[in-house]
Structure formats: C-alpha cells, structure tokens
Design an enzyme around this catalytic site. Sequence first.
Site, PDB file in Angstrom:
ATOM      1  N   HIS A  12     -21.667  49.628  10.029  1.00  0.00           N
ATOM      2  CA  HIS A  12     -21.953  48.327  11.146  1.00  0.00           C
ATOM      3  C   HIS A  12     -20.388  48.378  12.159  1.00  0.00           C
ATOM      4  O   HIS A  12     -19.270  48.784  11.645  1.00  0.00           O
ATOM      5  CB  HIS A  12     -21.854  46.787  11.104  1.00  0.00           C
ATOM      6  N   GLU A  39     -24.228  51.698  13.832  1.00  0.00           N
ATOM      7  CA  GLU A  39     -24.785  50.285  14.781  1.00  0.00           C
ATOM      8  C   GLU A  39     -23.313  50.131  15.650  1.00  0.00           C
ATOM      9  O   GLU A  39     -21.751  50.139  15.096  1.00  0.00           O
ATOM     10  CB  GLU A  39     -24.762  48.952  14.041  1.00  0.00           C
ATOM     11  N   ASP A  41     -21.994  47.908  19.269  1.00  0.00           N
ATOM     12  CA  ASP A  41     -22.039  47.148  20.596  1.00  0.00           C
ATOM     13  C   ASP A  41     -21.458  47.749  21.550  1.00  0.00           C
ATOM     14  O   ASP A  41     -20.380  48.359  22.282  1.00  0.00           O
ATOM     15  CB  ASP A  41     -21.045  45.791  20.071  1.00  0.00           C
ATOM     16  N   HIS A  54     -17.413  44.311  21.103  1.00  0.00           N
ATOM     17  CA  HIS A  54     -18.523  42.921  20.836  1.00  0.00           C
ATOM     18  C   HIS A  54     -18.152  42.364  21.521  1.00  0.00           C
ATOM     19  O   HIS A  54     -19.170  41.345  21.850  1.00  0.00           O
ATOM     20  CB  HIS A  54     -17.822  42.965  19.300  1.00  0.00           C
ATOM     21  N   GLU A 114     -26.846  48.761  20.486  1.00  0.00           N
ATOM     22  CA  GLU A 114     -26.752  46.867  20.678  1.00  0.00           C
ATOM     23  C   GLU A 114     -26.156  46.519  21.772  1.00  0.00           C
ATOM     24  O   GLU A 114     -25.106  47.048  22.424  1.00  0.00           O
ATOM     25  CB  GLU A 114     -26.071  46.042  19.607  1.00  0.00           C
TER      26      GLU A 114
HETATM   27  O1  G3P Z   1     -26.612  44.703  15.573  1.00  0.00           O
HETATM   28  C1  G3P Z   1     -26.598  44.188  13.931  1.00  0.00           C
HETATM   29  C2  G3P Z   1     -25.164  42.931  14.385  1.00  0.00           C
HETATM   30  O2  G3P Z   1     -24.741  43.908  14.762  1.00  0.00           O
HETATM   31  C3  G3P Z   1     -25.690  42.433  15.414  1.00  0.00           C
HETATM   32  O3  G3P Z   1     -24.601  41.178  14.941  1.00  0.00           O
HETATM   33  O4  G3P Z   1     -22.527  40.201  16.164  1.00  0.00           O
HETATM   34  O5  G3P Z   1     -21.714  41.918  14.673  1.00  0.00           O
HETATM   35  O6  G3P Z   1     -22.863  42.102  16.488  1.00  0.00           O
HETATM   36  P1  G3P Z   1     -23.243  41.231  15.204  1.00  0.00           P
HETATM   37 MG    MG Z   2     -23.141  44.483  16.737  1.00  0.00          MG
END
Ligand code: G3P
Ligand code: MG
Length: 243
Positions: A12, A39, A41, A54, A114
């Site tokens: 993540h 993953e 952002d 993020h 993302e």
């Molecule tokens: O993509 C899954 C997760 O990253 C979504 O939540 O807030 O960590 O971007 P967040």
């Molecule tokens: Mg995310």
Amino acid sequence: MKIWPYPRVIAHRCGGALAPENTLAGLTIAAQLGCRGVEFDVMLSAEGSPWLIHDETLERTSNGTGRVCDSPDATLAALDAGAWHHPAFAGERLPTLLQALATCQALGLAANIEIKPAAAFEAETGRVVSRFVRDFYVDMPEYPLLSSFSEDALRAARLEAPLQPLALLVDEIPPDWQDRCAQLGVIAVHTNSTFLSAEDARAIKAAGYALAVYTEDDPLRAAELFGWGVDSVITDRPDRVRA
Ligand code: G3P
Ligand code: MG
C-alpha cells in the site's frame, strides 16, 4: 480489455508502513520483500502534472505547505518527502508518475495507480493519468491498473484509453455494485477489508470481476479473505502478510 496480474500481496502506498508513503524508497522495499505489486496515489500539481501523493495538502507527508493543486512542479520537486517518516529517509523526494512507473518497470512491480483527484479536479485527473499511462506503456505487453473512488475520474480515464484496465474503489460494497461496474466498464472492485462479507465477495467473483481489499495487515484475516475468493490484499505490512 487488458487484464492485470492481481498479485496476492500488494504493498500500500508503495512500501506500506515500512517506508515513507508514495516514494521510490517504498517501491524498492516492496520489491526487496518479494512483493510483485504496489499501490500508490496520484494527484495533479498546479501545472497539471501527475505526482505521487495521498493528501490534498503537503503538510503531513513532506516539509512543504499548502495544496498540491496550487503547487508548481519545481516546488514539489524540491520537497523532502522522507524525513517525516524517519530520519533515515531524509532527502527522499516526491516522485513524479514517470519516475514511479520507470522504477516499477525496473523492479518488475505491477502498478495499481490510484487516481486521487483533489476536489473539482476529478475528470481532469482521470484524463491526465490515463493519457500518461497509455503513452508510457504503448507497445508494452504489461499494463498498470487504474483505480479510483471517483467515478468521474474513471469515466474520464476510460475515454482516453478504451482498453485500460480500471477498478472501482469503494469503502463498502454498494447494493448496486453490479450496475456501476458494468456502466464504468471496470474489471475489478477494490474495497475496504473491514466491511467485506463472504456473500458479497463470492457474488463479485461469481460475476467475473477481480476483487482486492485494502488495507489489511492481519495475516489471519488475509487468509480468511483469500478463502472467500479475494484475489489481492493491499497492505501496509507486506512483510507480515507475505509470511
Ligand atoms: O487503493 C486502496 C487504498 O489506497 C485506498 O485508500 O486512502 O489509502 O488511498 P487510501
Ligand atoms: Mg490509495
């Protein structure tokens, strides 16, 4: 429509809790731990360039101040995005999407990008990220996955790249998930691991969609979720979940 490999364990925000989030250092750590997927952002700068971050503001994960969408590229490039996490990461930079994709390619990591639009930039962010990815991966066999909580961003991404694999991100599975997925043309649902039921998981898999959960750090719960048919666990502790 292209497919995406759906590695079992996806780190993540690049490297989970083991590195400053959304940094190249995180990608390196994920690869060192044996992760095949990450993953991260992506949000737009004042010039509309895609950067890994993020929050809509800079304060939490860098030494900058103010909104990302008001910050020029030159300002973002000069920030320290590592020291807040641990002094050992001082000097780590905010990566551009280009730097992150090049690093994923060098490390053999499948990327789940993302799309994280600032408010009012939903369609613009989807468009820019999708166009960027389409052009970066032209003629390459592998492809990243784009996901978003914003359906406007996903629709804009789809218009730029008809074959681009997309995933709908939700906190809880909505009752009309199947209609939404069909209308958006996504290949997958990504949902909060806390609220997922076995019944919804099995229905999503039976309908032919891939299914990923975030952010699950407990290996026992991850095992249960895999037993329900979940394809991937997005985790801040890839070291524990992989073990
Ligand atoms: O993509 C899954 C997760 O990253 C979504 O939540 O807030 O960590 O971007 P967040
Ligand atoms: Mg995310």
